[in-house]
Design a protein around this motif. Structure first.
Motif, short mmCIF file in Angstrom:
data_model
loop_
_atom_site.label_atom_id
_atom_site.label_comp_id
_atom_site.label_asym_id
_atom_site.label_seq_id
_atom_site.Cartn_x
_atom_site.Cartn_y
_atom_site.Cartn_z
N SER A 232 0.81 -1.22 0.00
CA SER A 232 0.00 0.00 0.00
C SER A 232 0.85 1.27 0.00
O SER A 232 0.55 2.21 -0.73
CB SER A 232 -0.97 0.00 1.18
OG SER A 232 -0.26 -0.07 2.40
N VAL A 233 1.91 1.30 0.78
CA VAL A 233 2.76 2.50 0.82
C VAL A 233 3.43 2.72 -0.53
O VAL A 233 3.47 3.84 -1.05
CB VAL A 233 3.81 2.38 1.95
CG1 VAL A 233 4.80 3.53 1.90
CG2 VAL A 233 3.12 2.32 3.30
N THR A 234 3.92 1.64 -1.13
CA THR A 234 4.56 1.76 -2.44
C THR A 234 3.56 2.20 -3.51
O THR A 234 3.89 3.02 -4.37
CB THR A 234 5.20 0.42 -2.83
OG1 THR A 234 6.10 0.02 -1.80
CG2 THR A 234 5.94 0.51 -4.13
N LEU A 235 2.35 1.65 -3.46
CA LEU A 235 1.32 2.05 -4.42
C LEU A 235 0.96 3.52 -4.29
O LEU A 235 0.86 4.24 -5.30
CB LEU A 235 0.06 1.19 -4.25
CG LEU A 235 0.14 -0.25 -4.73
CD1 LEU A 235 -1.09 -1.02 -4.26
CD2 LEU A 235 0.25 -0.30 -6.23
N ILE A 236 0.79 3.98 -3.06
CA ILE A 236 0.46 5.39 -2.84
C ILE A 236 1.59 6.29 -3.33
O ILE A 236 1.35 7.31 -3.99
CB ILE A 236 0.13 5.65 -1.36
CG1 ILE A 236 -1.13 4.89 -0.95
CG2 ILE A 236 -0.01 7.14 -1.07
CD1 ILE A 236 -2.38 5.29 -1.69
N ASN A 237 2.82 5.92 -3.02
CA ASN A 237 3.96 6.73 -3.47
C ASN A 237 4.07 6.74 -4.98
O ASN A 237 4.40 7.77 -5.59
CB ASN A 237 5.26 6.22 -2.84
CG ASN A 237 5.36 6.58 -1.39
OD1 ASN A 237 4.77 7.56 -0.93
ND2 ASN A 237 6.08 5.78 -0.64
N PHE A 238 3.78 5.59 -5.62
CA PHE A 238 3.81 5.53 -7.08
C PHE A 238 2.78 6.47 -7.68
O PHE A 238 3.09 7.28 -8.57
CB PHE A 238 3.57 4.10 -7.56
CG PHE A 238 3.35 4.00 -9.05
CD1 PHE A 238 4.42 4.11 -9.92
CD2 PHE A 238 2.08 3.80 -9.56
CE1 PHE A 238 4.22 4.03 -11.29
CE2 PHE A 238 1.87 3.71 -10.92
CZ PHE A 238 2.95 3.82 -11.79
N PHE A 239 1.54 6.39 -7.19
CA PHE A 239 0.50 7.23 -7.76
C PHE A 239 0.69 8.70 -7.38
O PHE A 239 0.28 9.60 -8.12
CB PHE A 239 -0.89 6.72 -7.36
CG PHE A 239 -1.27 5.48 -8.12
CD1 PHE A 239 -1.45 5.51 -9.49
CD2 PHE A 239 -1.42 4.27 -7.47
CE1 PHE A 239 -1.79 4.38 -10.20
CE2 PHE A 239 -1.75 3.13 -8.15
CZ PHE A 239 -1.93 3.19 -9.53
N TRP A 240 1.33 8.97 -6.25
CA TRP A 240 1.68 10.35 -5.90
C TRP A 240 2.66 10.89 -6.95
O TRP A 240 2.52 12.01 -7.42
CB TRP A 240 2.28 10.43 -4.50
CG TRP A 240 2.80 11.79 -4.18
CD1 TRP A 240 4.09 12.23 -4.29
CD2 TRP A 240 2.05 12.90 -3.70
NE1 TRP A 240 4.19 13.53 -3.92
CE2 TRP A 240 2.94 13.99 -3.55
CE3 TRP A 240 0.72 13.09 -3.41
CZ2 TRP A 240 2.53 15.22 -3.11
CZ3 TRP A 240 0.33 14.33 -2.96
CH2 TRP A 240 1.22 15.38 -2.81
N GLY A 241 3.65 10.08 -7.31
CA GLY A 241 4.61 10.49 -8.33
C GLY A 241 3.97 10.69 -9.68
O GLY A 241 4.30 11.64 -10.40
N VAL A 242 3.02 9.82 -10.03
CA VAL A 242 2.30 9.98 -11.29
C VAL A 242 1.49 11.28 -11.27
O VAL A 242 1.46 12.03 -12.25
CB VAL A 242 1.38 8.76 -11.56
CG1 VAL A 242 0.45 9.02 -12.72
CG2 VAL A 242 2.22 7.53 -11.82
N GLY A 243 0.85 11.54 -10.15
CA GLY A 243 0.05 12.77 -10.03
C GLY A 243 0.92 14.02 -10.09
O GLY A 243 0.49 15.05 -10.62
N GLN A 244 2.12 13.96 -9.56
CA GLN A 244 3.01 15.11 -9.61
C GLN A 244 3.55 15.36 -11.01
O GLN A 244 3.92 16.48 -11.34
CB GLN A 244 4.19 14.91 -8.63
CG GLN A 244 3.78 14.90 -7.18
CD GLN A 244 3.15 16.21 -6.76
OE1 GLN A 244 3.72 17.26 -6.94
NE2 GLN A 244 1.96 16.13 -6.22
N ALA A 245 3.59 14.31 -11.83
CA ALA A 245 4.10 14.45 -13.19
C ALA A 245 3.05 15.04 -14.15
O ALA A 245 3.39 15.48 -15.23
CB ALA A 245 4.56 13.10 -13.73
N VAL A 246 1.79 15.04 -13.73
CA VAL A 246 0.73 15.54 -14.62
C VAL A 246 0.77 17.05 -14.69
O VAL A 246 1.02 17.76 -13.81
CB VAL A 246 -0.66 15.06 -14.12
CG1 VAL A 246 -1.76 15.72 -14.91
CG2 VAL A 246 -0.73 13.56 -14.24
#
Length: 89
Positions: A75-89
């Motif tokens: 869960s922590v890795t998934l949240i961090n991954f999607f946080w990074g994706v959201g920051q790239a948008v």
């Protein structure tokens, strides 16, 4: 340009909240292991007693408990991954 990052010290109680979330993750993993054991027993009992319905329920339980363990553990890795994706948008 706006640059906002998560603030770990912005509110009181953040450390306690992190402790609580970590404890909930631990409980989730323990319950996933318990569900895996129970489902494997049900699967074995259903297979040995020639009950395909019970064996099928056991198989589904094994898959669901493994999926729950993956989600709790990652869960922590998934949240961090999607946080990074959201920051790239």
């Amino acid at each position: 340009m706006i640059d906002i990052d998560p603030n770990g010290t912005g509110l009181p109680g953040i450390e306690q909240l992190r402790t609580i979330v970590g404890a909930v993750m631990t409980v989730g993993l323990i319950l996933s292991v318990l569900a895996l054991i129970v489902s494997a027993i049900i699967w074995a009992y259903g297979s040995n007693s020639s009950n395909p319905h019970l064996a099928g329920r056991g198989k589904i339980g094994v898959l669901v408990s493994c999926g729950a363990a993956v989600v709790c553990g990652a869960s922590v890795t998934l949240i961090n991954f999607f946080w990074g994706v959201g920051q790239a948008v």
